[in-house]
Design an enzyme around this catalytic site. Structure first.
Site, PDB file in Angstrom:
ATOM      1  N   SER A 292       0.835  -1.203   0.000  1.00  0.00           N
ATOM      2  CA  SER A 292       0.000   0.000   0.000  1.00  0.00           C
ATOM      3  C   SER A 292       0.865   1.245   0.000  1.00  0.00           C
ATOM      4  O   SER A 292       1.841   1.328   0.734  1.00  0.00           O
ATOM      5  CB  SER A 292      -0.888   0.059   1.246  1.00  0.00           C
ATOM      6  OG  SER A 292      -1.590  -1.123   1.406  1.00  0.00           O
TER       7      SER A 292
ATOM      8  N   HIS B  21      -5.159  -1.245  -4.877  1.00  0.00           N
ATOM      9  CA  HIS B  21      -4.187  -2.199  -5.405  1.00  0.00           C
ATOM     10  C   HIS B  21      -4.448  -2.392  -6.894  1.00  0.00           C
ATOM     11  O   HIS B  21      -5.468  -2.950  -7.285  1.00  0.00           O
ATOM     12  CB  HIS B  21      -4.317  -3.558  -4.704  1.00  0.00           C
ATOM     13  CG  HIS B  21      -3.768  -3.561  -3.311  1.00  0.00           C
ATOM     14  ND1 HIS B  21      -2.517  -4.048  -3.005  1.00  0.00           N
ATOM     15  CD2 HIS B  21      -4.287  -3.141  -2.148  1.00  0.00           C
ATOM     16  CE1 HIS B  21      -2.303  -3.919  -1.714  1.00  0.00           C
ATOM     17  NE2 HIS B  21      -3.367  -3.380  -1.157  1.00  0.00           N
TER      18      HIS B  21
ATOM     19  N   HIS C 198      -4.011 -11.232  -1.594  1.00  0.00           N
ATOM     20  CA  HIS C 198      -4.013 -11.503  -0.157  1.00  0.00           C
ATOM     21  C   HIS C 198      -4.832 -12.750   0.181  1.00  0.00           C
ATOM     22  O   HIS C 198      -5.825 -13.043  -0.483  1.00  0.00           O
ATOM     23  CB  HIS C 198      -4.606 -10.311   0.614  1.00  0.00           C
ATOM     24  CG  HIS C 198      -3.834  -9.043   0.445  1.00  0.00           C
ATOM     25  ND1 HIS C 198      -4.040  -8.192  -0.620  1.00  0.00           N
ATOM     26  CD2 HIS C 198      -2.853  -8.481   1.200  1.00  0.00           C
ATOM     27  CE1 HIS C 198      -3.218  -7.156  -0.505  1.00  0.00           C
ATOM     28  NE2 HIS C 198      -2.483  -7.311   0.579  1.00  0.00           N
TER      29      HIS C 198
ATOM     30  N   TYR D 139      -6.784 -13.081   2.662  1.00  0.00           N
ATOM     31  CA  TYR D 139      -8.137 -12.721   3.127  1.00  0.00           C
ATOM     32  C   TYR D 139      -9.123 -12.505   1.982  1.00  0.00           C
ATOM     33  O   TYR D 139     -10.335 -12.414   2.205  1.00  0.00           O
ATOM     34  CB  TYR D 139      -8.104 -11.486   4.044  1.00  0.00           C
ATOM     35  CG  TYR D 139      -7.569 -10.213   3.412  1.00  0.00           C
ATOM     36  CD1 TYR D 139      -8.288  -9.510   2.453  1.00  0.00           C
ATOM     37  CD2 TYR D 139      -6.321  -9.715   3.799  1.00  0.00           C
ATOM     38  CE1 TYR D 139      -7.788  -8.352   1.883  1.00  0.00           C
ATOM     39  CE2 TYR D 139      -5.809  -8.561   3.235  1.00  0.00           C
ATOM     40  CZ  TYR D 139      -6.542  -7.885   2.279  1.00  0.00           C
ATOM     41  OH  TYR D 139      -6.040  -6.748   1.711  1.00  0.00           O
ATOM     42  N   GLU D 140      -8.617 -12.420   0.762  1.00  0.00           N
ATOM     43  CA  GLU D 140      -9.528 -12.267  -0.376  1.00  0.00           C
ATOM     44  C   GLU D 140     -10.233 -13.581  -0.705  1.00  0.00           C
ATOM     45  O   GLU D 140     -11.181 -13.590  -1.491  1.00  0.00           O
ATOM     46  CB  GLU D 140      -8.750 -11.764  -1.609  1.00  0.00           C
ATOM     47  CG  GLU D 140      -8.252 -10.339  -1.419  1.00  0.00           C
ATOM     48  CD  GLU D 140      -7.407  -9.868  -2.582  1.00  0.00           C
ATOM     49  OE1 GLU D 140      -7.987  -9.583  -3.632  1.00  0.00           O
ATOM     50  OE2 GLU D 140      -6.179  -9.794  -2.442  1.00  0.00           O
TER      51      GLU D 140
ATOM     52  N   ALA E 203       2.670  -2.445   4.017  1.00  0.00           N
ATOM     53  CA  ALA E 203       2.258  -1.556   5.100  1.00  0.00           C
ATOM     54  C   ALA E 203       1.990  -2.456   6.294  1.00  0.00           C
ATOM     55  O   ALA E 203       1.453  -3.550   6.136  1.00  0.00           O
ATOM     56  CB  ALA E 203       0.995  -0.818   4.698  1.00  0.00           C
TER      57      ALA E 203
ATOM     58  N   MET F  14      -0.777  -8.458   6.937  1.00  0.00           N
ATOM     59  CA  MET F  14      -1.623  -9.496   6.332  1.00  0.00           C
ATOM     60  C   MET F  14      -1.034 -10.050   5.038  1.00  0.00           C
ATOM     61  O   MET F  14      -1.771 -10.539   4.175  1.00  0.00           O
ATOM     62  CB  MET F  14      -3.017  -8.915   6.034  1.00  0.00           C
ATOM     63  CG  MET F  14      -3.656  -8.206   7.217  1.00  0.00           C
ATOM     64  SD  MET F  14      -5.174  -7.364   6.741  1.00  0.00           S
ATOM     65  CE  MET F  14      -5.513  -6.418   8.243  1.00  0.00           C
ATOM     66  N   SER F  15       0.279  -9.974   4.874  1.00  0.00           N
ATOM     67  CA  SER F  15       0.883 -10.431   3.611  1.00  0.00           C
ATOM     68  C   SER F  15       2.333 -10.839   3.831  1.00  0.00           C
ATOM     69  O   SER F  15       2.740 -11.153   4.951  1.00  0.00           O
ATOM     70  CB  SER F  15       0.828  -9.285   2.586  1.00  0.00           C
ATOM     71  OG  SER F  15       1.641  -8.213   3.009  1.00  0.00           O
TER      72      SER F  15
ATOM     73  N   ASN G  34       0.763   2.635  11.079  1.00  0.00           N
ATOM     74  CA  ASN G  34      -0.062   2.928  12.255  1.00  0.00           C
ATOM     75  C   ASN G  34       0.477   2.122  13.431  1.00  0.00           C
ATOM     76  O   ASN G  34       1.167   1.119  13.230  1.00  0.00           O
ATOM     77  CB  ASN G  34      -1.514   2.513  11.983  1.00  0.00           C
ATOM     78  CG  ASN G  34      -1.616   1.028  11.621  1.00  0.00           C
ATOM     79  OD1 ASN G  34      -1.328   0.639  10.490  1.00  0.00           O
ATOM     80  ND2 ASN G  34      -1.980   0.215  12.578  1.00  0.00           N
TER      81      ASN G  34
ATOM     82  N   HIS H 156      -8.360   1.754   7.423  1.00  0.00           N
ATOM     83  CA  HIS H 156      -7.545   1.651   6.207  1.00  0.00           C
ATOM     84  C   HIS H 156      -7.118   3.035   5.705  1.00  0.00           C
ATOM     85  O   HIS H 156      -6.078   3.181   5.071  1.00  0.00           O
ATOM     86  CB  HIS H 156      -8.350   0.898   5.137  1.00  0.00           C
ATOM     87  CG  HIS H 156      -7.566   0.539   3.912  1.00  0.00           C
ATOM     88  ND1 HIS H 156      -6.408  -0.205   3.956  1.00  0.00           N
ATOM     89  CD2 HIS H 156      -7.763   0.837   2.600  1.00  0.00           C
ATOM     90  CE1 HIS H 156      -5.927  -0.347   2.741  1.00  0.00           C
ATOM     91  NE2 HIS H 156      -6.730   0.278   1.892  1.00  0.00           N
TER      92      HIS H 156
END
Ligand code: HPA
Length: 270
Positions: A28, A59, A81, A83-84, A111, A209-210, A233, A245
């Site tokens: 990101s 993305h 990802h 989660y997709e 990120a 997450m990646s 963050n 996000h």
């Protein structure tokens, strides 16, 4: 899996015979990095037979082939990802594909949320190691002998040589780069404060997450790997505000010029 991978290789080879040395995956905020390089060819994911297409806003989904300085690179503009909803074998397919196209080195960016209390939004963290205990291994399933062995060593996922290159490049750019351990969780939800305390106790400095699954798949096939997280963050419970996000994207955008300079210097020094 291997057949699918070879079909993707063929599909790309119909469009370009460019041979990359370095594969770069953009997280990101770094999405437009590829716009600033000397582009030789572009292949949209949607034009590759059987390729998983990212669904996350912000993305893009394409491979950009070209040169950073003199170095031939392939850039993944938009990653896939877990989660997709894709199986892990599909999540790491693009990484394997870039390896099959000739890339010997993989540079991962992302990120991430900061768990190390000394990190701030905007801190860059060189990934020294990772923890993937909470996500399925991308290597589960029949082993593809053409790629690598059944029980690959993971004692040096992030190459010692490339870690030195990152330190040297950061110094040359005058950009501070911290170091730490990346923990991959599934997402797409952000973590609870209790989960962050657990990840911290495990030894993690950043959470996301990646990335770690891609690093594993790349090591399985013998690629040399390195990575940098942009801490966008503070993680849940450390941050005083709710996570969203938008904050992630705003921080990533704020430091993207510095990040790009650093990434370029690293690739040139690789
Ligand atoms: N948690 C997980 N993934 C993330 C975060 C976070 O706080 N920030 C950016 N990606």
């Amino acid at each position: 899996m291997y057949k699918k991978l070879m079909a993707c290789v063929e599909s790309i080879r119909e469009k370009t015979d460019f041979k990359p040395e370095v594969a770069l995956i953009l997280g990101s905020g770094l999405g437009d990095y590829a716009d600033g390089i000397k582009v030789e060819a572009v292949v949209d994911y949607s034009d590759i037979e059987g390729f998983p297409v990212s669904t996350v806003a912000g993305h893009k989904g394409r491979f950009v082939f070209g040169y950073v300085g003199e170095v031939p690179v392939v850039i993944m503009q938009g990653r896939v990802h877990y989660y997709e909803g894709y199986p892990m074998s599909d999540v790491v397919l693009p990484t394997r594909l870039m390896g099959m196209l000739g890339a010997k080195k993989l540079f991962l960016t992302n990120a991430a949320g900061g768990m190390n209390e000394s990190f701030k939004p905007g801190t860059f963290m060189m990934i020294t190691d990772h923890i993937t205990t909470a996500v399925p291994s991308p290597l589960i399933g029949p082993n593809v002998e053409e790629l690598g062995c059944r029980f690959p060593d993971m004692s040096e996922v992030y190459s010692k040589r490339l870690r030195d290159v990152i330190r040297k490049s950061a110094e040359e750019c005058g950009i501070e780069v911290r170091e730490g351990v990346y923990v991959q969780l599934t997402g797409p939800n952000y973590e609870t404060p209790a989960e962050i305390r657990m990840c911290r106790a495990w030894g993690g400095d950043a959470v996301g997450m990646s990335t770690a699954c891609e690093a594993m798949a790349a090591r399985h096939m013998g690629m040399e790997v390195c990575g940098i997280s942009c801490i966008t963050n503070l993680a849940a419970g450390i941050s005083k505000v709710k996570l969203d996000h938008k904050e992630v994207q705003e921080t990533a955008d704020r430091v993207s010029a510095e990040f790009k300079k650093l990434v370029t210097q690293i690739i040139v020094n690789m």
